[in-house]
Design a protein around this motif. Structure first.
Motif, PDB file in Angstrom:
ATOM      1  N   ALA A   1       0.675 -16.011   1.481  1.00 36.39           N
ATOM      2  CA  ALA A   1      -0.570 -16.256   2.223  1.00 36.39           C
ATOM      3  C   ALA A   1      -1.638 -15.274   1.741  1.00 36.39           C
ATOM      4  O   ALA A   1      -2.781 -15.651   1.479  1.00 36.39           O
ATOM      5  CB  ALA A   1      -0.332 -16.069   3.709  1.00 36.39           C
ATOM      6  N   HIS A   2      -1.225 -14.019   1.604  1.00 39.80           N
ATOM      7  CA  HIS A   2      -2.161 -13.016   1.098  1.00 39.80           C
ATOM      8  C   HIS A   2      -2.620 -13.340  -0.297  1.00 39.80           C
ATOM      9  O   HIS A   2      -3.793 -13.270  -0.612  1.00 39.80           O
ATOM     10  CB  HIS A   2      -1.502 -11.634   1.102  1.00 39.80           C
TER      11      HIS A   2
ATOM     12  N   LEU B   1       0.497  -3.800   3.786  1.00 39.11           N
ATOM     13  CA  LEU B   1       1.265  -5.023   4.001  1.00 39.11           C
ATOM     14  C   LEU B   1       1.868  -5.485   2.679  1.00 39.11           C
ATOM     15  O   LEU B   1       3.033  -5.858   2.605  1.00 39.11           O
ATOM     16  CB  LEU B   1       0.359  -6.112   4.563  1.00 39.11           C
TER      17      LEU B   1
ATOM     18  N   GLU C   1      10.732 -14.329   4.845  1.00 39.20           N
ATOM     19  CA  GLU C   1       9.594 -14.336   5.763  1.00 39.20           C
ATOM     20  C   GLU C   1       8.406 -13.580   5.176  1.00 39.20           C
ATOM     21  O   GLU C   1       7.280 -14.023   5.214  1.00 39.20           O
ATOM     22  CB  GLU C   1       9.990 -13.695   7.114  1.00 39.20           C
TER      23      GLU C   1
ATOM     24  N   ALA D   1       6.571 -15.236   2.496  1.00 41.06           N
ATOM     25  CA  ALA D   1       5.546 -16.165   2.976  1.00 41.06           C
ATOM     26  C   ALA D   1       4.243 -15.420   3.205  1.00 41.06           C
ATOM     27  O   ALA D   1       3.164 -15.894   2.834  1.00 41.06           O
ATOM     28  CB  ALA D   1       6.016 -16.825   4.275  1.00 41.06           C
ATOM     29  N   THR D   2       4.374 -14.217   3.804  1.00 41.86           N
ATOM     30  CA  THR D   2       3.193 -13.400   4.039  1.00 41.86           C
ATOM     31  C   THR D   2       2.487 -13.087   2.729  1.00 41.86           C
ATOM     32  O   THR D   2       1.272 -13.210   2.599  1.00 41.86           O
ATOM     33  CB  THR D   2       3.588 -12.075   4.723  1.00 41.86           C
TER      34      THR D   2
END
Lengths: 249, 214
Positions: free
Chosen positions: B43-44, B25, B36, B39-40
């Motif tokens: 968060a990670h 990821l 987008e 953002a991931t």
């Protein structure tokens, strides 16, 4: 434009709720507590009236009792019934925590390897300690199957020993990996729905029906897996206990 | 968007090693770099910065989880062993015992019924046999009495018959005796009439006897 990004790993984070430091009361501990409370509450409530013709709740409790009792008897014989409270607690704990974990926004206790490994080690140590107490050195016959020609015996013994010591690993990883993979899958498919609708608007909502249907189907599958893994853990526990009770195959 | 996520997610699904999805990821976010996925990444990044690489393998959580697991599983085990399972056992085995005792009682009653039926049939059979016996006895007795009566009558009749026959023969011989006297007298008278003198008595008697014998 930006939909909520799916982070399939976020659900496994451990967050302290009360206190701090290594022994803080975390979300994991909270759901262990909820699991324990649900099981105890259910069983005490179900058995409170003790009627001859059971109520629905009592019937359910009896169903669980007879199911686990039959599993223990079939795999480990009547002598295995001395471990019945242990096996029953394992089964209920895994089953109920798995089921609770399927509710959105909850935490799945068995999705952490250390928990499943601890449960598996409790089985493994029970087998070893009880095996030696009951059978003494005779317990070691477990590694020496009878009727094997002498020249391949060392190889067979080696394989038996390796398979014996890999038991807690396979037992714990099986449960852990099933829970982890299932929840990641669910989260990813559910994440598609929000991401599609967020990115593509109305068209995305329409296309998002597909992953939504999949998420629903996988939820059903996960219900099955939640029960099945609890059952598999239980029956393997019984089989291992049987080795402690009756070594020498 | 779907195209970007698709392969990544499939990779997540197919992973056996829980470390790998995260790494992948992260790699995906680097290559695409859209808002987008940023953002991931964030968060990670937050999760990783706070908790380490992958929560299930974060050893800083191990002690706490083991501690609380021991407490709650221990509580569960004790309550199960001391309270819940004995209660369930009482319920389940109590019912099994109750059913077994009820079945035994039913079997006992059935056996009693069978015994009563057998006794009744035996009595009935005995009564029937007794009836037959009495009937046979009576029949025999009556037949014997009738036989005796018949024999008595026959003997009586035979005696009477014999007496009658004796009387007849006596009467007959008496009559025959009278016939001889009459014949002798008649012959003497005939001879006296024909010859004019009385014939000798013994001659006439001899002659009458000779003709009577014929």
């Amino acid at each position: 434009m930006a939909g909520e990004s799916p982070d399939p790993i976020h659900q496994f984070n451990i967050v302290p709720l009360v206190g701090d430091g290594p022994l803080a009361f975390t979300n994991s501990a909270l759901f262990m507590a909820i699991t324990t409370a649900v099981i105890i509450g259910f069983l005490l409530l179900a058995t409170s009236s003790r009627t001859l013709v059971p109520s629905r709740l009592q019937s359910l409790a009896e169903l669980g009792y007879e199911f686990v009792a039959k599993t223990v008897r079939d795999s480990a014989g009547n002598e295995g019934m001395k471990f019945f409270p242990f096996v029953f607690s394992l089964f209920m704990f895994i089953l109920v925590s798995n089921m609770i974990g399927l509710i959105p926004y909850t935490f799945t206790v068995a999705s952490h390897l250390i928990v499943t490994f601890a449960l598996a080690m409790s089985v493994f140590l029970t087998v070893i300690i009880y095996g030696f107490i009951k059978n003494g050195s005779h317990f070691l016959k477990l590694f020496v199957p009878s009727g094997i020609p002498g020249y391949i015996l060392p190889l067979v013994v080696l394989i038996e020993i390796i398979s014996f010591f890999s038991r807690p690993i396979s037992l714990s990883v099986r449960l852990f990996a099933n829970m982890l993979a299932g929840h990641i899958t669910l989260k990813v498919f559910a994440g598609f729905v929000t991401m599609l609708s967020g990115a593509l608007g109305a068209v995305g909502l329409l296309v998002g029906i597909l992953p939504l249907l999949l998420a629903v189907a996988i939820t059903g599958l996960e219900l099955l897996v939640a029960f099945l893994q609890a059952y598999v853990f239980t029956i393997l526990t019984c089989i291992y206990l049987n080795d402690a009770i009756h070594p020498g195959h | 968007m779907f195209d970007k996520i698709g392969p990544t997610s499939l990779y997540v699904l197919s992973q056996d090693d829980p470390h790998a999805p995260l790494l992948h990821l992260a790699a995906a976010t680097d290559t695409h770099g859209s808002p987008e996925t940023h953002a991931t990444t964030e968060a990670h990044g937050g999760a990783e910065g706070h908790k380490g690489p992958f929560p299930p393998f974060d050893s800083s959580n191990f002690a706490g989880q083991l501690f609380w697991l021991a407490i709650f599983f221990g509580v569960l085990l004790i309550v199960m062993a001391k309270v819940a399972l004995p209660r369930l056992k009482n319920i389940v085995e109590g019912r099994a015992e109750r059913i077994a005792s009820d079945l035994a009682e039913a079997n006992r009653l059935k056996k009693e019924t069978d015994d009563a039926i057998a006794a009744y049939e035996k009595t009935l059979g005995d009564a029937r046999a007794e009836g037959h016996r009495i009937a046979a006895e009576t029949h025999e007795k009556v037949a014997r009495e009738a036989d005796e009566h018949r024999k008595g009558l026959e003997a009586d009749l035979n005696a009477k018959l014999e007496a009658s026959e004796a009387q007849i023969s006596a009467t007959k011989s008496a009559a025959l005796g009278n016939v001889r006297g009459i014949a002798v007298d008649a012959a003497g008278a005939i001879v006296e009439r024909l010859t004019g003198r009385p014939a000798a008595g013994p001659d006439i008697e001899r002659a009458v006897d000779a003709s009577l014998a014929n």
